[in-house]
Design a protein around this motif. Sequence first.
Motif, PDB file in Angstrom:
ATOM      1  N   THR A 101       4.760  11.286   3.421  1.00 39.67           N
ATOM      2  CA  THR A 101       3.818  10.227   3.789  1.00 39.67           C
ATOM      3  C   THR A 101       3.544   9.360   2.571  1.00 39.67           C
ATOM      4  O   THR A 101       3.630   9.822   1.430  1.00 39.67           O
ATOM      5  CB  THR A 101       2.485  10.809   4.296  1.00 39.67           C
ATOM      6  OG1 THR A 101       1.907  11.624   3.268  1.00 39.67           O
ATOM      7  CG2 THR A 101       2.680  11.627   5.556  1.00 39.67           C
ATOM      8  N   ALA A 102       3.195   8.102   2.816  1.00 41.16           N
ATOM      9  CA  ALA A 102       2.907   7.185   1.710  1.00 41.16           C
ATOM     10  C   ALA A 102       1.929   6.116   2.175  1.00 41.16           C
ATOM     11  O   ALA A 102       1.777   5.852   3.377  1.00 41.16           O
ATOM     12  CB  ALA A 102       4.196   6.531   1.206  1.00 41.16           C
ATOM     13  N   ALA A 103       1.259   5.512   1.198  1.00 41.49           N
ATOM     14  CA  ALA A 103       0.372   4.367   1.450  1.00 41.49           C
ATOM     15  C   ALA A 103       0.757   3.269   0.479  1.00 41.49           C
ATOM     16  O   ALA A 103       1.181   3.533  -0.645  1.00 41.49           O
ATOM     17  CB  ALA A 103      -1.085   4.772   1.270  1.00 41.49           C
ATOM     18  N   VAL A 145      -1.280  -0.394   4.197  1.00 43.81           N
ATOM     19  CA  VAL A 145      -0.665   0.334   5.301  1.00 43.81           C
ATOM     20  C   VAL A 145      -0.315   1.739   4.818  1.00 43.81           C
ATOM     21  O   VAL A 145      -0.043   1.953   3.639  1.00 43.81           O
ATOM     22  CB  VAL A 145       0.602  -0.402   5.797  1.00 43.81           C
ATOM     23  CG1 VAL A 145       1.667  -0.471   4.704  1.00 43.81           C
ATOM     24  CG2 VAL A 145       1.170   0.233   7.049  1.00 43.81           C
ATOM     25  N   LYS A 146      -0.356   2.687   5.733  1.00 42.55           N
ATOM     26  CA  LYS A 146       0.139   4.027   5.432  1.00 42.55           C
ATOM     27  C   LYS A 146       1.016   4.473   6.591  1.00 42.55           C
ATOM     28  O   LYS A 146       0.942   3.936   7.705  1.00 42.55           O
ATOM     29  CB  LYS A 146      -1.013   5.014   5.236  1.00 42.55           C
ATOM     30  CG  LYS A 146      -1.829   5.309   6.474  1.00 42.55           C
ATOM     31  CD  LYS A 146      -2.892   6.369   6.195  1.00 42.55           C
ATOM     32  CE  LYS A 146      -3.698   6.663   7.464  1.00 42.55           C
ATOM     33  NZ  LYS A 146      -4.729   7.697   7.229  1.00 42.55           N
ATOM     34  N   GLY A 147       1.868   5.455   6.321  1.00 42.91           N
ATOM     35  CA  GLY A 147       2.728   5.937   7.381  1.00 42.91           C
ATOM     36  C   GLY A 147       3.586   7.095   6.943  1.00 42.91           C
ATOM     37  O   GLY A 147       3.488   7.580   5.806  1.00 42.91           O
ATOM     38  N   LYS A 148       4.429   7.548   7.860  1.00 44.89           N
ATOM     39  CA  LYS A 148       5.370   8.614   7.576  1.00 44.89           C
ATOM     40  C   LYS A 148       6.666   7.994   7.042  1.00 44.89           C
ATOM     41  O   LYS A 148       7.092   6.927   7.491  1.00 44.89           O
ATOM     42  CB  LYS A 148       5.670   9.417   8.842  1.00 44.89           C
ATOM     43  CG  LYS A 148       4.475  10.177   9.393  1.00 44.89           C
ATOM     44  CD  LYS A 148       4.854  10.941  10.665  1.00 44.89           C
ATOM     45  CE  LYS A 148       3.662  11.706  11.212  1.00 44.89           C
ATOM     46  NZ  LYS A 148       4.005  12.423  12.480  1.00 44.89           N
ATOM     47  N   VAL A 149       7.277   8.692   6.085  1.00 45.00           N
ATOM     48  CA  VAL A 149       8.553   8.245   5.537  1.00 45.00           C
ATOM     49  C   VAL A 149       9.573   9.361   5.746  1.00 45.00           C
ATOM     50  O   VAL A 149       9.198  10.537   5.876  1.00 45.00           O
ATOM     51  CB  VAL A 149       8.434   7.901   4.035  1.00 45.00           C
ATOM     52  CG1 VAL A 149       7.370   6.844   3.815  1.00 45.00           C
ATOM     53  CG2 VAL A 149       8.120   9.127   3.197  1.00 45.00           C
ATOM     54  N   ASN A 177       2.641  -8.675   2.982  1.00 39.23           N
ATOM     55  CA  ASN A 177       3.271  -7.957   1.877  1.00 39.23           C
ATOM     56  C   ASN A 177       3.406  -6.460   2.127  1.00 39.23           C
ATOM     57  O   ASN A 177       4.351  -5.834   1.633  1.00 39.23           O
ATOM     58  CB  ASN A 177       2.453  -8.156   0.595  1.00 39.23           C
ATOM     59  CG  ASN A 177       2.557  -9.563   0.055  1.00 39.23           C
ATOM     60  OD1 ASN A 177       3.649 -10.126  -0.026  1.00 39.23           O
ATOM     61  ND2 ASN A 177       1.420 -10.145  -0.316  1.00 39.23           N
ATOM     62  N   ASN A 178       2.488  -5.885   2.882  1.00 40.64           N
ATOM     63  CA  ASN A 178       2.456  -4.427   3.013  1.00 40.64           C
ATOM     64  C   ASN A 178       3.133  -3.911   4.283  1.00 40.64           C
ATOM     65  O   ASN A 178       4.038  -3.081   4.222  1.00 40.64           O
ATOM     66  CB  ASN A 178       1.004  -3.956   2.930  1.00 40.64           C
ATOM     67  CG  ASN A 178       0.399  -4.298   1.580  1.00 40.64           C
ATOM     68  OD1 ASN A 178       0.924  -3.920   0.542  1.00 40.64           O
ATOM     69  ND2 ASN A 178      -0.703  -5.042   1.590  1.00 40.64           N
ATOM     70  N   TRP A 179       2.686  -4.394   5.423  1.00 42.82           N
ATOM     71  CA  TRP A 179       3.265  -3.913   6.676  1.00 42.82           C
ATOM     72  C   TRP A 179       4.752  -4.257   6.782  1.00 42.82           C
ATOM     73  O   TRP A 179       5.551  -3.441   7.236  1.00 42.82           O
ATOM     74  CB  TRP A 179       2.500  -4.485   7.877  1.00 42.82           C
ATOM     75  CG  TRP A 179       1.208  -3.787   8.132  1.00 42.82           C
ATOM     76  CD1 TRP A 179       0.066  -3.881   7.392  1.00 42.82           C
ATOM     77  CD2 TRP A 179       0.915  -2.871   9.202  1.00 42.82           C
ATOM     78  NE1 TRP A 179      -0.921  -3.088   7.928  1.00 42.82           N
ATOM     79  CE2 TRP A 179      -0.434  -2.463   9.033  1.00 42.82           C
ATOM     80  CE3 TRP A 179       1.644  -2.367  10.273  1.00 42.82           C
ATOM     81  CZ2 TRP A 179      -1.055  -1.566   9.901  1.00 42.82           C
ATOM     82  CZ3 TRP A 179       1.026  -1.478  11.154  1.00 42.82           C
ATOM     83  CH2 TRP A 179      -0.304  -1.089  10.963  1.00 42.82           C
ATOM     84  N   LYS A 180       5.126  -5.457   6.364  1.00 42.81           N
ATOM     85  CA  LYS A 180       6.544  -5.822   6.441  1.00 42.81           C
ATOM     86  C   LYS A 180       7.380  -4.915   5.544  1.00 42.81           C
ATOM     87  O   LYS A 180       8.467  -4.466   5.941  1.00 42.81           O
ATOM     88  CB  LYS A 180       6.767  -7.274   6.056  1.00 42.81           C
ATOM     89  CG  LYS A 180       8.218  -7.718   6.254  1.00 42.81           C
ATOM     90  CD  LYS A 180       8.452  -9.157   5.936  1.00 42.81           C
ATOM     91  CE  LYS A 180       9.859  -9.574   6.367  1.00 42.81           C
ATOM     92  NZ  LYS A 180      10.938  -8.696   5.847  1.00 42.81           N
ATOM     93  N   ALA A 181       6.878  -4.641   4.337  1.00 44.91           N
ATOM     94  CA  ALA A 181       7.616  -3.759   3.432  1.00 44.91           C
ATOM     95  C   ALA A 181       7.777  -2.372   4.042  1.00 44.91           C
ATOM     96  O   ALA A 181       8.865  -1.776   3.988  1.00 44.91           O
ATOM     97  CB  ALA A 181       6.898  -3.673   2.094  1.00 44.91           C
ATOM     98  N   ALA A 182       6.702  -1.844   4.628  1.00 47.85           N
ATOM     99  CA  ALA A 182       6.764  -0.519   5.245  1.00 47.85           C
ATOM    100  C   ALA A 182       7.792  -0.485   6.377  1.00 47.85           C
ATOM    101  O   ALA A 182       8.587   0.456   6.491  1.00 47.85           O
ATOM    102  CB  ALA A 182       5.387  -0.113   5.752  1.00 47.85           C
ATOM    103  N   GLU A 205      -4.992  11.983   1.980  1.00 48.10           N
ATOM    104  CA  GLU A 205      -3.994  13.049   1.829  1.00 48.10           C
ATOM    105  C   GLU A 205      -2.563  12.565   2.040  1.00 48.10           C
ATOM    106  O   GLU A 205      -1.745  13.245   2.689  1.00 48.10           O
ATOM    107  CB  GLU A 205      -4.315  14.218   2.767  1.00 48.10           C
ATOM    108  CG  GLU A 205      -5.664  14.868   2.476  1.00 48.10           C
ATOM    109  CD  GLU A 205      -5.952  16.059   3.369  1.00 48.10           C
ATOM    110  OE1 GLU A 205      -5.390  16.124   4.487  1.00 48.10           O
ATOM    111  OE2 GLU A 205      -6.737  16.930   2.951  1.00 48.10           O
ATOM    112  N   VAL A 206      -2.246  11.390   1.493  1.00 48.22           N
ATOM    113  CA  VAL A 206      -0.854  10.949   1.514  1.00 48.22           C
ATOM    114  C   VAL A 206      -0.152  11.507   0.281  1.00 48.22           C
ATOM    115  O   VAL A 206      -0.779  11.822  -0.733  1.00 48.22           O
ATOM    116  CB  VAL A 206      -0.736   9.416   1.574  1.00 48.22           C
ATOM    117  CG1 VAL A 206      -1.386   8.866   2.834  1.00 48.22           C
ATOM    118  CG2 VAL A 206      -1.326   8.762   0.335  1.00 48.22           C
ATOM    119  N   ASP A 207       1.159  11.614   0.358  1.00 43.21           N
ATOM    120  CA  ASP A 207       1.930  12.203  -0.735  1.00 43.21           C
ATOM    121  C   ASP A 207       2.134  11.234  -1.898  1.00 43.21           C
ATOM    122  O   ASP A 207       2.266  11.668  -3.046  1.00 43.21           O
ATOM    123  CB  ASP A 207       3.307  12.656  -0.223  1.00 43.21           C
ATOM    124  CG  ASP A 207       3.212  13.735   0.836  1.00 43.21           C
ATOM    125  OD1 ASP A 207       2.267  14.551   0.765  1.00 43.21           O
ATOM    126  OD2 ASP A 207       4.064  13.750   1.742  1.00 43.21           O
TER     127      ASP A 207
END
Length: 251
Positions: A171-173, A135-139, A109-114, A190-192
Amino acid sequence: MGTLKEICLSLDELLQPALFNDFCTNGLQVEGKEKVNFVCVAVSASLNVINEAVKLGADVLLVHHGIFWNRDSHDITGVTKKKLKLLLENDISLLAYHLPLDAHKVYGNNWKAALDMGWTDLASFPAGDKQPIGVKGKVPAQNFEAFIEKLKGYYKSNVEFVAGGPREIKTAALVSGGAHKMILDAAREEVDCFITGSRDEPTWHQSFENAVNFCAVGHAPSEEIGVHALEEFLQTKLKVKTHFIKETNPF
């Protein structure tokens, strides 16, 4: 055509449920017929979904939320009795994958959406968790309003939000389901913006107090991603006919 045993083995090998300390049974919850021609998939094994699977002639019902949870009574009464009676009388197997489907880095549900939404530099969230499902990452840098519209389009749902953090999102999680309390983990990392399915009264204050934006896309919409992905897995890898049962549930 496949067999129930083949489908169970393939999904267990894919999702590795033994690695998770979950609060429900993952995998086969109710055993039906051995030969499988048609699988229905859904987010939850609600009474409406089971009735629809019966009408459609399903051999297997594959869901994220099954009918057996550790916190529930073991009494087979009321709605639980009705659900089991329908499944057993119609020889329909019930398969459920909870945390393993949240966490999977391809079908989850999470990694695929990201990945679908174009996030980069992905990492497990929260950091240091023994079994991180998020999951977290840069957007791509954008203002918060544009980011909300992106979520609405992807999840095809309303988005409830709190604009407590920066106006520009870089950034988002994401943790699907009922993970609103993890907004504090997002603040620590410290994600946005933190995204989940549900929200609660404290979330409003926590967003402002910790300077992190918050979005709730709906528990059910946030967890359609994984079952759709498993549907594709069954079609392409196991050559099994499938059908997604959509319930109107914005929560």
